[in-house]
Design a protein around this motif. Structure first.
Motif, PDB file in Angstrom:
ATOM      1  N   THR A 114     -49.881  72.450 -52.310  1.00  0.00           N
ATOM      2  CA  THR A 114     -49.632  73.746 -51.656  1.00  0.00           C
ATOM      3  C   THR A 114     -49.458  73.561 -50.155  1.00  0.00           C
ATOM      4  O   THR A 114     -48.552  74.129 -49.542  1.00  0.00           O
ATOM      5  CB  THR A 114     -50.785  74.715 -51.936  1.00  0.00           C
ATOM      6  OG1 THR A 114     -50.900  74.921 -53.343  1.00  0.00           O
ATOM      7  CG2 THR A 114     -50.544  76.055 -51.249  1.00  0.00           C
ATOM      8  N   LYS A 115     -50.324  72.755 -49.543  1.00  0.00           N
ATOM      9  CA  LYS A 115     -50.191  72.473 -48.114  1.00  0.00           C
ATOM     10  C   LYS A 115     -48.838  71.848 -47.815  1.00  0.00           C
ATOM     11  O   LYS A 115     -48.169  72.213 -46.843  1.00  0.00           O
ATOM     12  CB  LYS A 115     -51.302  71.534 -47.655  1.00  0.00           C
ATOM     13  CG  LYS A 115     -52.689  72.119 -47.698  1.00  0.00           C
ATOM     14  CD  LYS A 115     -53.698  71.069 -47.264  1.00  0.00           C
ATOM     15  CE  LYS A 115     -55.121  71.557 -47.414  1.00  0.00           C
ATOM     16  NZ  LYS A 115     -56.098  70.501 -47.075  1.00  0.00           N
ATOM     17  N   ARG A 120     -43.703  72.191 -45.186  1.00  0.00           N
ATOM     18  CA  ARG A 120     -42.260  71.959 -45.272  1.00  0.00           C
ATOM     19  C   ARG A 120     -41.479  73.246 -45.034  1.00  0.00           C
ATOM     20  O   ARG A 120     -40.482  73.260 -44.292  1.00  0.00           O
ATOM     21  CB  ARG A 120     -41.908  71.392 -46.657  1.00  0.00           C
ATOM     22  CG  ARG A 120     -40.428  71.132 -46.892  1.00  0.00           C
ATOM     23  CD  ARG A 120     -39.906  70.028 -46.009  1.00  0.00           C
ATOM     24  NE  ARG A 120     -38.483  69.822 -46.181  1.00  0.00           N
ATOM     25  CZ  ARG A 120     -37.772  68.932 -45.508  1.00  0.00           C
ATOM     26  NH1 ARG A 120     -38.358  68.147 -44.614  1.00  0.00           N
ATOM     27  NH2 ARG A 120     -36.478  68.810 -45.697  1.00  0.00           N
ATOM     28  N   ARG A 121     -41.932  74.335 -45.614  1.00  0.00           N
ATOM     29  CA  ARG A 121     -41.247  75.621 -45.446  1.00  0.00           C
ATOM     30  C   ARG A 121     -41.256  76.058 -43.986  1.00  0.00           C
ATOM     31  O   ARG A 121     -40.240  76.527 -43.463  1.00  0.00           O
ATOM     32  CB  ARG A 121     -41.936  76.674 -46.320  1.00  0.00           C
ATOM     33  CG  ARG A 121     -41.270  78.042 -46.291  1.00  0.00           C
ATOM     34  CD  ARG A 121     -41.946  78.993 -47.240  1.00  0.00           C
ATOM     35  NE  ARG A 121     -43.295  79.315 -46.819  1.00  0.00           N
ATOM     36  CZ  ARG A 121     -44.150  80.017 -47.551  1.00  0.00           C
ATOM     37  NH1 ARG A 121     -43.811  80.430 -48.764  1.00  0.00           N
ATOM     38  NH2 ARG A 121     -45.365  80.290 -47.094  1.00  0.00           N
ATOM     39  N   ARG A 122     -42.399  75.886 -43.322  1.00  0.00           N
ATOM     40  CA  ARG A 122     -42.485  76.266 -41.909  1.00  0.00           C
ATOM     41  C   ARG A 122     -41.598  75.366 -41.058  1.00  0.00           C
ATOM     42  O   ARG A 122     -40.938  75.828 -40.116  1.00  0.00           O
ATOM     43  CB  ARG A 122     -43.939  76.151 -41.443  1.00  0.00           C
ATOM     44  CG  ARG A 122     -44.144  76.601 -39.982  1.00  0.00           C
ATOM     45  CD  ARG A 122     -44.254  78.103 -39.886  1.00  0.00           C
ATOM     46  NE  ARG A 122     -44.256  78.576 -38.508  1.00  0.00           N
ATOM     47  CZ  ARG A 122     -45.298  78.506 -37.672  1.00  0.00           C
ATOM     48  NH1 ARG A 122     -46.427  77.936 -38.073  1.00  0.00           N
ATOM     49  NH2 ARG A 122     -45.210  79.007 -36.465  1.00  0.00           N
ATOM     50  N   LEU A 145     -45.215  68.722 -36.535  1.00  0.00           N
ATOM     51  CA  LEU A 145     -46.578  68.303 -36.847  1.00  0.00           C
ATOM     52  C   LEU A 145     -47.461  69.536 -36.974  1.00  0.00           C
ATOM     53  O   LEU A 145     -47.523  70.359 -36.058  1.00  0.00           O
ATOM     54  CB  LEU A 145     -47.125  67.390 -35.747  1.00  0.00           C
ATOM     55  CG  LEU A 145     -48.613  67.024 -35.838  1.00  0.00           C
ATOM     56  CD1 LEU A 145     -48.905  66.225 -37.107  1.00  0.00           C
ATOM     57  CD2 LEU A 145     -49.058  66.259 -34.599  1.00  0.00           C
ATOM     58  N   SER A 146     -48.117  69.660 -38.119  1.00  0.00           N
ATOM     59  CA  SER A 146     -49.068  70.748 -38.331  1.00  0.00           C
ATOM     60  C   SER A 146     -50.464  70.129 -38.324  1.00  0.00           C
ATOM     61  O   SER A 146     -50.861  69.456 -39.277  1.00  0.00           O
ATOM     62  CB  SER A 146     -48.788  71.447 -39.664  1.00  0.00           C
ATOM     63  OG  SER A 146     -49.554  72.629 -39.782  1.00  0.00           O
ATOM     64  N   THR A 147     -51.194  70.340 -37.239  1.00  0.00           N
ATOM     65  CA  THR A 147     -52.456  69.631 -37.060  1.00  0.00           C
ATOM     66  C   THR A 147     -53.542  70.108 -38.027  1.00  0.00           C
ATOM     67  O   THR A 147     -54.400  69.322 -38.430  1.00  0.00           O
ATOM     68  CB  THR A 147     -52.957  69.781 -35.621  1.00  0.00           C
ATOM     69  OG1 THR A 147     -53.067  71.180 -35.292  1.00  0.00           O
ATOM     70  CG2 THR A 147     -51.995  69.113 -34.646  1.00  0.00           C
ATOM     71  N   ALA A 152     -46.919  66.242 -41.499  1.00  0.00           N
ATOM     72  CA  ALA A 152     -45.750  66.259 -40.619  1.00  0.00           C
ATOM     73  C   ALA A 152     -44.483  66.284 -41.461  1.00  0.00           C
ATOM     74  O   ALA A 152     -44.485  65.861 -42.630  1.00  0.00           O
ATOM     75  CB  ALA A 152     -45.755  65.046 -39.697  1.00  0.00           C
ATOM     76  N   GLU A 153     -43.429  66.792 -40.866  1.00  0.00           N
ATOM     77  CA  GLU A 153     -42.120  66.829 -41.520  1.00  0.00           C
ATOM     78  C   GLU A 153     -41.053  66.451 -40.503  1.00  0.00           C
ATOM     79  O   GLU A 153     -41.194  66.722 -39.302  1.00  0.00           O
ATOM     80  CB  GLU A 153     -41.820  68.229 -42.070  1.00  0.00           C
ATOM     81  CG  GLU A 153     -42.672  68.650 -43.242  1.00  0.00           C
ATOM     82  CD  GLU A 153     -42.308  67.942 -44.538  1.00  0.00           C
ATOM     83  OE1 GLU A 153     -41.168  67.408 -44.622  1.00  0.00           O
ATOM     84  OE2 GLU A 153     -43.137  67.923 -45.458  1.00  0.00           O
ATOM     85  N   ILE A 154     -39.997  65.835 -41.005  1.00  0.00           N
ATOM     86  CA  ILE A 154     -38.811  65.550 -40.195  1.00  0.00           C
ATOM     87  C   ILE A 154     -37.633  66.230 -40.869  1.00  0.00           C
ATOM     88  O   ILE A 154     -37.355  65.973 -42.046  1.00  0.00           O
ATOM     89  CB  ILE A 154     -38.573  64.036 -40.062  1.00  0.00           C
ATOM     90  CG1 ILE A 154     -39.711  63.385 -39.279  1.00  0.00           C
ATOM     91  CG2 ILE A 154     -37.237  63.758 -39.376  1.00  0.00           C
ATOM     92  CD1 ILE A 154     -39.622  61.882 -39.162  1.00  0.00           C
ATOM     93  N   VAL A 155     -36.990  67.131 -40.136  1.00  0.00           N
ATOM     94  CA  VAL A 155     -35.852  67.890 -40.674  1.00  0.00           C
ATOM     95  C   VAL A 155     -34.644  67.610 -39.801  1.00  0.00           C
ATOM     96  O   VAL A 155     -34.712  67.771 -38.573  1.00  0.00           O
ATOM     97  CB  VAL A 155     -36.153  69.401 -40.707  1.00  0.00           C
ATOM     98  CG1 VAL A 155     -35.019  70.141 -41.425  1.00  0.00           C
ATOM     99  CG2 VAL A 155     -37.488  69.677 -41.390  1.00  0.00           C
TER     100      VAL A 155
END
Length: 221
Positions: A114-115, A120-122, A145-147, A152-155
């Protein structure tokens, strides 16, 4: 993130973009979602457990009724027992919701999958607002980066995704998260920016005609 961290990331972006026509955006967020639905699901689960407990041991419900209202009275009616059960279930539900207002506990009870989906959506939403189609050659890329979730995500923009795969960014992601776990998020972001800059320089080398289309700064939400 301190002012020194912001300055460090800005310099890292500028250094990476000095070798490529790509544009790098770095965003740090304390949390990607409030996870109110997760708290609600757990509260409902607690309420169902209360109902299951009453179905399994109805004599306990009678015992609690006697403890609360005294034993010098006739046996409680079915309506009285069901009323007590309803009040008990509602109290447990409300208490669970109040306890789960504490975000560390709510995050701990949130499934990892879920996290991952929420982060990823954000990241995609921020990318669409901050980087998508904002460069002439469609070579913008977002490090998010979501602390709170330590994820983390790379888009990347369409021109980048055509010449790379998600695995391309594996080393950058690993370096970023390793430093975040060690309490050095700014260092992790800078290391990821450096790795991304190397990839972008290979596919989108710097040309004199390309301007700096996105400011070189860390965005903190």
């Amino acid at each position: 993130m301190t002012e020194a961290d912001h300055d460090k990331v800005s310099k890292a972006i500028a250094a990476a973009e000095s070798t490529t026509d790509g544009e790098i955006v770095a965003v740090v967020s304390q949390l990607s979602d409030s996870y109110h639905d997760v708290a609600l699901h757990w509260a409902v689960a607690v309420m169902i457990l209360v109902l299951a407990w009453a179905a399994w041991r109805p004599d306990w419900l009678t015992w609690w009724f006697d403890q609360l209202f005294g034993g010098w009275r006739p046996e409680p009616t079915l309506g009285e027992l069901l009323t007590l059960l309803m009040v008990w279930a509602v109290l447990k539900f409300t208490a669970s919701l109040l306890i789960l207002k504490w975000m560390p506990l709510r995050l701990a009870l949130t499934p990892g999958a879920t996290k991952h989906r929420r982060v990823r959506r954000r990241a995609v939403a921020i990318y669409k607002a901050a980087a998508e189609r904002r460069t002439e050659n469609r070579a913008g890329i977002l490090i998010y980066l979501s602390t709170g979730e330590r994820r983390a995500e790379i888009v990347a923009d369409e021109a980048i995704t055509k010449v790379t795969t998600p695995e391309t960014w594996g080393e950058a992601m690993a370096t970023l998260l390793a430093d975040v776990r060690d309490g050095r998020p700014a260092d992790g972001i800078c290391a990821a920016i450096q790795q991304i800059g190397i990839v972008l320089a290979e596919h989108f080398p710097k040309t004199s005609a390309n301007p700096n289309e996105i400011p070189d700064k860390l965005i903190e939400l």
